[in-house]
Design a protein around this motif. Sequence first.
Motif, mmCIF file in Angstrom:
data_model
loop_
_atom_site.group_PDB
_atom_site.id
_atom_site.type_symbol
_atom_site.label_atom_id
_atom_site.label_comp_id
_atom_site.label_asym_id
_atom_site.label_seq_id
_atom_site.Cartn_x
_atom_site.Cartn_y
_atom_site.Cartn_z
ATOM 1 N N PRO A 208 75.779 12.331 85.898
ATOM 2 C CA PRO A 208 75.722 13.142 84.676
ATOM 3 C C PRO A 208 76.944 14.026 84.511
ATOM 4 O O PRO A 208 77.622 14.371 85.498
ATOM 5 C CB PRO A 208 74.458 13.987 84.883
ATOM 6 N N GLY A 209 77.213 14.425 83.285
ATOM 7 C CA GLY A 209 78.222 15.446 83.054
ATOM 8 C C GLY A 209 77.808 16.719 83.777
ATOM 9 O O GLY A 209 76.619 16.999 83.924
ATOM 10 N N GLY A 210 78.765 17.469 84.258
ATOM 11 C CA GLY A 210 78.448 18.694 84.989
ATOM 12 C C GLY A 210 77.797 18.435 86.334
ATOM 13 O O GLY A 210 77.089 19.293 86.859
ATOM 14 N N TRP A 211 78.030 17.280 86.920
ATOM 15 C CA TRP A 211 77.376 16.892 88.177
ATOM 16 C C TRP A 211 77.645 17.868 89.304
ATOM 17 O O TRP A 211 76.803 18.054 90.183
ATOM 18 C CB TRP A 211 77.772 15.472 88.592
ATOM 19 N N GLN A 212 78.805 18.533 89.286
ATOM 20 C CA GLN A 212 79.140 19.471 90.365
ATOM 21 C C GLN A 212 78.107 20.594 90.467
ATOM 22 O O GLN A 212 77.825 21.082 91.554
ATOM 23 C CB GLN A 212 80.536 20.080 90.154
ATOM 24 N N ASP A 213 77.525 20.972 89.337
ATOM 25 C CA ASP A 213 76.530 22.043 89.335
ATOM 26 C C ASP A 213 75.179 21.618 89.888
ATOM 27 O O ASP A 213 74.289 22.440 90.067
ATOM 28 C CB ASP A 213 76.329 22.576 87.911
ATOM 29 N N ARG A 214 75.007 20.337 90.135
ATOM 30 C CA ARG A 214 73.731 19.807 90.641
ATOM 31 C C ARG A 214 73.742 19.536 92.142
ATOM 32 O O ARG A 214 72.767 19.037 92.686
ATOM 33 C CB ARG A 214 73.369 18.532 89.879
ATOM 34 N N LEU A 215 74.850 19.823 92.787
ATOM 35 C CA LEU A 215 74.977 19.588 94.228
ATOM 36 C C LEU A 215 74.353 20.720 95.024
ATOM 37 O O LEU A 215 74.251 21.846 94.545
ATOM 38 C CB LEU A 215 76.441 19.424 94.620
#
Length: 115
Positions: A107-114
């Motif tokens: 997804p877009g913004g995947w870094q925030d989901r780590l």
Amino acid sequence: MADASGIDVSVPPSGTGCVECEAGGGWWLHLRRCAQCGHIGCCDNSPSRHATGHAHSTGHPVIRSFEPGENWFWDYRSSTYFDGPELAPPVHHPDDQTVPGPASRVPGGWQDRLH
């Protein structure tokens, strides 16, 4: 100290991506391989942490990185990294596989989901 119990060098990996993420349409950051049964799961920084979940649910104590250029093992019993034996090929996901992956599901913004 880590030991070789929980490692079966004859078992190939279960595939090229996280078993549970593939089944559920998820995505991963990095991949880990169960050194006992070959299960491929996603790392603890990935949203779902399937490699650790597999280790806890099965009692399989050792994983190996399934990333190109990495050959370290992790022993959940001792919480230590160690050098281990060569496992059945392939020893990493395909070189052309994206990180994170698979590209079509990240997804877009995947870094925030780590984690």
